[in-house]
Design a protein around this motif. Structure first.
Motif, PDB file in Angstrom:
ATOM      1  N   SER A   1     -47.060  48.239  57.956  1.00  0.00           N
ATOM      2  CA  SER A   1     -46.369  48.617  59.437  1.00  0.00           C
ATOM      3  C   SER A   1     -44.706  48.246  58.811  1.00  0.00           C
ATOM      4  N   ARG A   2     -44.341  48.351  59.695  1.00  0.00           N
ATOM      5  CA  ARG A   2     -42.268  48.460  59.637  1.00  0.00           C
ATOM      6  C   ARG A   2     -41.824  47.590  61.187  1.00  0.00           C
ATOM      7  N   ASP A   3     -40.432  47.366  60.623  1.00  0.00           N
ATOM      8  CA  ASP A   3     -40.220  46.599  61.142  1.00  0.00           C
ATOM      9  C   ASP A   3     -38.042  47.581  61.723  1.00  0.00           C
ATOM     10  N   ASN A   4     -38.406  48.944  62.107  1.00  0.00           N
ATOM     11  CA  ASN A   4     -37.359  49.230  62.382  1.00  0.00           C
ATOM     12  C   ASN A   4     -36.364  48.944  62.510  1.00  0.00           C
ATOM     13  N   ALA A   5     -35.501  47.623  63.815  1.00  0.00           N
ATOM     14  CA  ALA A   5     -34.686  47.012  63.357  1.00  0.00           C
ATOM     15  C   ALA A   5     -34.355  46.632  62.539  1.00  0.00           C
ATOM     16  N   LYS A   6     -35.028  45.806  61.170  1.00  0.00           N
ATOM     17  CA  LYS A   6     -34.765  45.389  60.319  1.00  0.00           C
ATOM     18  C   LYS A   6     -35.032  46.794  59.229  1.00  0.00           C
ATOM     19  N   ASN A   7     -35.210  47.721  59.236  1.00  0.00           N
ATOM     20  CA  ASN A   7     -35.189  48.745  58.056  1.00  0.00           C
ATOM     21  C   ASN A   7     -36.194  48.052  57.213  1.00  0.00           C
ATOM     22  N   THR A   8     -36.885  47.786  57.544  1.00  0.00           N
ATOM     23  CA  THR A   8     -37.934  47.249  56.763  1.00  0.00           C
ATOM     24  C   THR A   8     -39.411  47.680  56.570  1.00  0.00           C
ATOM     25  N   VAL A   9     -40.552  48.029  55.407  1.00  0.00           N
ATOM     26  CA  VAL A   9     -41.886  48.234  55.404  1.00  0.00           C
ATOM     27  C   VAL A   9     -42.512  47.601  54.646  1.00  0.00           C
ATOM     28  N   TYR A  10     -43.869  46.758  55.454  1.00  0.00           N
ATOM     29  CA  TYR A  10     -44.465  45.745  55.025  1.00  0.00           C
ATOM     30  C   TYR A  10     -45.607  46.354  54.500  1.00  0.00           C
ATOM     31  N   LEU A  11     -46.527  45.639  53.397  1.00  0.00           N
ATOM     32  CA  LEU A  11     -47.199  46.206  52.992  1.00  0.00           C
ATOM     33  C   LEU A  11     -48.739  44.686  52.271  1.00  0.00           C
ATOM     34  N   GLN A  12     -49.402  44.484  53.433  1.00  0.00           N
ATOM     35  CA  GLN A  12     -50.272  43.009  53.204  1.00  0.00           C
ATOM     36  C   GLN A  12     -50.826  43.129  52.740  1.00  0.00           C
ATOM     37  N   MET A  13     -51.723  43.023  51.612  1.00  0.00           N
ATOM     38  CA  MET A  13     -52.515  43.070  50.658  1.00  0.00           C
ATOM     39  C   MET A  13     -53.126  42.007  50.096  1.00  0.00           C
ATOM     40  N   ASN A  14     -54.607  42.277  51.841  1.00  0.00           N
ATOM     41  CA  ASN A  14     -55.546  40.962  51.085  1.00  0.00           C
ATOM     42  C   ASN A  14     -56.766  41.101  50.609  1.00  0.00           C
ATOM     43  N   SER A  15     -57.480  40.248  49.578  1.00  0.00           N
ATOM     44  CA  SER A  15     -58.786  40.433  49.021  1.00  0.00           C
ATOM     45  C   SER A  15     -58.692  41.266  47.821  1.00  0.00           C
ATOM     46  N   LEU A  16     -57.668  40.780  46.934  1.00  0.00           N
ATOM     47  CA  LEU A  16     -57.173  41.655  45.843  1.00  0.00           C
ATOM     48  C   LEU A  16     -57.802  41.751  45.220  1.00  0.00           C
ATOM     49  N   LYS A  17     -58.499  42.749  44.034  1.00  0.00           N
ATOM     50  CA  LYS A  17     -58.897  42.730  43.080  1.00  0.00           C
ATOM     51  C   LYS A  17     -57.999  43.404  41.606  1.00  0.00           C
ATOM     52  N   PRO A  18     -58.681  43.184  40.499  1.00  0.00           N
ATOM     53  CA  PRO A  18     -58.130  43.415  40.096  1.00  0.00           C
ATOM     54  C   PRO A  18     -57.296  44.979  40.012  1.00  0.00           C
ATOM     55  N   GLU A  19     -58.698  45.689  39.557  1.00  0.00           N
ATOM     56  CA  GLU A  19     -57.981  47.146  39.458  1.00  0.00           C
ATOM     57  C   GLU A  19     -56.985  47.666  40.310  1.00  0.00           C
ATOM     58  N   ASP A  20     -56.130  46.193  41.429  1.00  0.00           N
ATOM     59  CA  ASP A  20     -54.857  46.619  42.517  1.00  0.00           C
ATOM     60  C   ASP A  20     -53.928  46.893  41.275  1.00  0.00           C
ATOM     61  N   THR A  21     -54.289  46.207  39.802  1.00  0.00           N
ATOM     62  CA  THR A  21     -53.251  46.100  39.547  1.00  0.00           C
ATOM     63  C   THR A  21     -51.924  47.398  38.830  1.00  0.00           C
ATOM     64  N   ALA A  22     -50.868  47.199  39.152  1.00  0.00           N
ATOM     65  CA  ALA A  22     -49.629  48.073  38.869  1.00  0.00           C
ATOM     66  C   ALA A  22     -48.407  48.012  39.129  1.00  0.00           C
ATOM     67  N   VAL A  23     -47.585  48.694  39.060  1.00  0.00           N
ATOM     68  CA  VAL A  23     -46.185  48.940  39.610  1.00  0.00           C
ATOM     69  C   VAL A  23     -46.189  49.244  40.916  1.00  0.00           C
ATOM     70  N   TYR A  24     -45.762  48.861  42.205  1.00  0.00           N
ATOM     71  CA  TYR A  24     -46.244  49.456  43.144  1.00  0.00           C
ATOM     72  C   TYR A  24     -44.490  49.893  43.881  1.00  0.00           C
ATOM     73  N   TYR A  25     -44.396  50.936  44.926  1.00  0.00           N
ATOM     74  CA  TYR A  25     -42.747  51.731  44.452  1.00  0.00           C
ATOM     75  C   TYR A  25     -43.130  51.909  46.195  1.00  0.00           C
TER      76      TYR A  25
END
Length: 126
Positions: free
Chosen positions: A71-95
């Motif tokens: 999701s994004r909030d243009n007024a704040k110039n911010t984008v979000y990534l809500q991550m649920n039900s995380l798995k070990p294979e999600d392990t990484a550096v997120y850019y």
């Protein structure tokens, strides 16, 4: 120029949740598309999700669809990534990445993005 700063990474157990944030500064008028990629050790950087300026287009990689929400909030110039039900294979550096386009049929490729953040580590333990 645009600067992107990510935050929100950390260590979480499998099944847990994290929310990443990315705030843009500088020439934010060109950050029409904002997305997330990730890179695990020894692997190439891969697409996770992208949202365009008015959230008209939102795309996810099949591996995260149904678990992650961008999701994004243009007024704040911010984008979000809500991550649920995380798995070990999600392990990484997120850019965080930003591109100067309203729509692209090649949104999953890194060469579509003009600006990148420094990355934030997400580690999921089993």
């Amino acid at each position: 120029q645009v600067q992107l700063v990510e935050s929100g990474g950390g260590l979480v157990q499998a099944g847990g949740s994290l929310r990443l944030s990315c705030t843009a500064s500088g020439r934010t008028s060109t950050t029409y598309a904002m997305g997330w990629f990730r890179q695990a050790p020894g692997k190439e950087r891969e697409f996770v999700a992208v949202v365009t300026w008015s959230s008209v287009y939102i795309y996810y990689d099949h591996s995260v669809k149904g678990r992650f929400t961008i999701s994004r909030d243009n007024a704040k110039n911010t984008v979000y990534l809500q991550m649920n039900s995380l798995k070990p294979e999600d392990t990484a550096v997120y850019y965080c990445a930003a591109g100067n386009w309203y729509y692209s049929g090649s949104y999953q490729y890194t060469n579509q993005y003009d600006y990148w953040g420094q990355g934030t580590q997400v580690s999921v333990s089993s």
